[in-house]
Design a protein around this motif. Structure first.
Motif, PDB file in Angstrom:
ATOM      1  N   GLU A 165       0.822  -1.219   0.000  1.00  0.00           N
ATOM      2  CA  GLU A 165       0.000   0.000   0.000  1.00  0.00           C
ATOM      3  C   GLU A 165       0.860   1.275   0.000  1.00  0.00           C
ATOM      4  N   LEU A 166       1.874   1.264  -0.864  1.00  0.00           N
ATOM      5  CA  LEU A 166       2.718   2.444  -0.996  1.00  0.00           C
ATOM      6  C   LEU A 166       1.968   3.517  -1.780  1.00  0.00           C
ATOM      7  N   SER A 167       2.199   4.776  -1.415  1.00  0.00           N
ATOM      8  CA  SER A 167       1.621   5.877  -2.173  1.00  0.00           C
ATOM      9  C   SER A 167       2.360   5.999  -3.506  1.00  0.00           C
ATOM     10  N   LYS A 168       1.825   6.830  -4.411  1.00  0.00           N
ATOM     11  CA  LYS A 168       2.470   7.005  -5.706  1.00  0.00           C
ATOM     12  C   LYS A 168       3.883   7.573  -5.543  1.00  0.00           C
ATOM     13  N   LYS A 169       4.036   8.496  -4.605  1.00  0.00           N
ATOM     14  CA  LYS A 169       5.354   9.085  -4.361  1.00  0.00           C
ATOM     15  C   LYS A 169       6.319   8.043  -3.823  1.00  0.00           C
ATOM     16  N   GLN A 170       5.848   7.235  -2.858  1.00  0.00           N
ATOM     17  CA  GLN A 170       6.696   6.181  -2.301  1.00  0.00           C
ATOM     18  C   GLN A 170       7.023   5.128  -3.360  1.00  0.00           C
ATOM     19  N   MET A 171       6.042   4.807  -4.197  1.00  0.00           N
ATOM     20  CA  MET A 171       6.244   3.825  -5.255  1.00  0.00           C
ATOM     21  C   MET A 171       7.356   4.269  -6.203  1.00  0.00           C
ATOM     22  N   PHE A 172       7.361   5.570  -6.521  1.00  0.00           N
ATOM     23  CA  PHE A 172       8.367   6.072  -7.457  1.00  0.00           C
ATOM     24  C   PHE A 172       9.755   6.056  -6.835  1.00  0.00           C
ATOM     25  N   PHE A 173       9.871   6.620  -5.616  1.00  0.00           N
ATOM     26  CA  PHE A 173      11.201   6.787  -5.028  1.00  0.00           C
ATOM     27  C   PHE A 173      11.777   5.497  -4.438  1.00  0.00           C
ATOM     28  N   LYS A 174      10.919   4.549  -4.076  1.00  0.00           N
ATOM     29  CA  LYS A 174      11.414   3.321  -3.453  1.00  0.00           C
ATOM     30  C   LYS A 174      11.503   2.138  -4.414  1.00  0.00           C
TER      31      LYS A 174
END
Length: 269
Positions: free
Chosen positions: A171-180
């Motif tokens: 359940e990562l956010s879009k921002k977390q998905m991109f950077f991680k």
């Protein structure tokens, strides 16, 4: 067991200096052969001046201030052009890699323009911008944009779908998905694009400064050609080669630094 470990450490200690020396071995041999050939008269100075003559010419131009001035101008043009072109290429690659709609809308047109040799645009750029700094920087920017774009786009769009699914399951956010997940996975491909763009940057600048410039290393070479000054012509070629090598070493250093997690992961595997 202790003896074998000691022997292994000694081999590694000897291997490290060898690996540092080997990349410079062939250039040193070629320069020595070049100097010997010039000294013995096998190679005419009108065809190719000796390395020592080129070195002395470099000292003379440095002391007069001509070389530092023109070198700084070339570095400025190359750096600004790369930052502009690479920045645009990264943004377009990121947008098209992340958005299917944007990809369908823009990628085909970008690929069409990418196949136009950017050096063929020189007459058009001169007509639009004249022969001032903006024309040379624009040409470098156009040349460096596409390598960064295509590698950024490919790196982001080809991220392993299993990694995306894993991010969604956490359940990562879009921002977390991109950077991680997305950006780290695409980073090796992006760095390849930057490394390739560095080579295009110097090639483009050489042409731009040779055709329409009153300063820069390319201008020095072109001016020296008019006066049959072979030492300065060869010096400018050597400077471009050195700048290209330094750029490549910087790019490799960034790769080692930013992709250290990959090497750590392999060593732990």
């Amino acid at each position: 067991m202790q003896n074998s470990l000691t022997l292994s450490k000694k081999k590694r200690a000897l291997h490290l200096p060898v690996t540092k020396i080997l990349p410079f071995l062939l250039p040193i041999i070629l320069i020595l052969f070049w100097q010997v050939s010039s000294t013995l008269g096998w190679l005419s100075s009108s065809v190719l001046p000796s390395p020592w003559a080129v070195f002395q010419d470099g000292i003379k131009l440095t002391q007069s201030g001509e070389l530092p001035k023109n070198l700084s101008i070339s570095l400025y043009r190359a750096t600004v052009g790369l930052l502009i072109g690479g920045g645009i290429g990264f943004i377009l690659g990121f947008i098209n890699g992340m958005s299917k709609t944007s990809r369908l809308l823009f990628d085909s047109s970008i690929q069409m323009f990418r196949n136009i040799p950017h050096l063929a645009l020189i007459p058009l750029i001169i007509l639009w911008l004249g022969i001032n700094e903006s024309a040379k920087i624009s040409l470098v920017a156009i040349g460096t944009m596409f390598p960064v774009y295509i590698n950024t786009f490919h790196g982001i769009s080809s991220v392993d779908p299993d990694l995306i699914e894993m991010g969604k399951s956490y359940e990562l956010s879009k921002k977390q998905m991109f950077f991680k997940i997305i950006f780290p996975a695409a980073l090796p491909q992006i760095l390849v694009g930057i490394r390739y763009a560095l080579g295009v940057m110097w090639t483009t600048l050489i042409v731009a400064e040779t055709i329409s410039a009153d300063s820069g290393i390319g201008y020095m070479a072109n001016n020296a050609e008019d006066f049959m000054d072979m030492e300065t012509v060869v010096l400018c070629i050597v400077i471009y080669a050195i700048l290209g090598k330094i750029s490549d070493l910087v790019a490799k250093s960034f790769e080692s630094l930013l992709l250290d997690w990959q090497n750590t992961g392999r060593s732990n595997a």
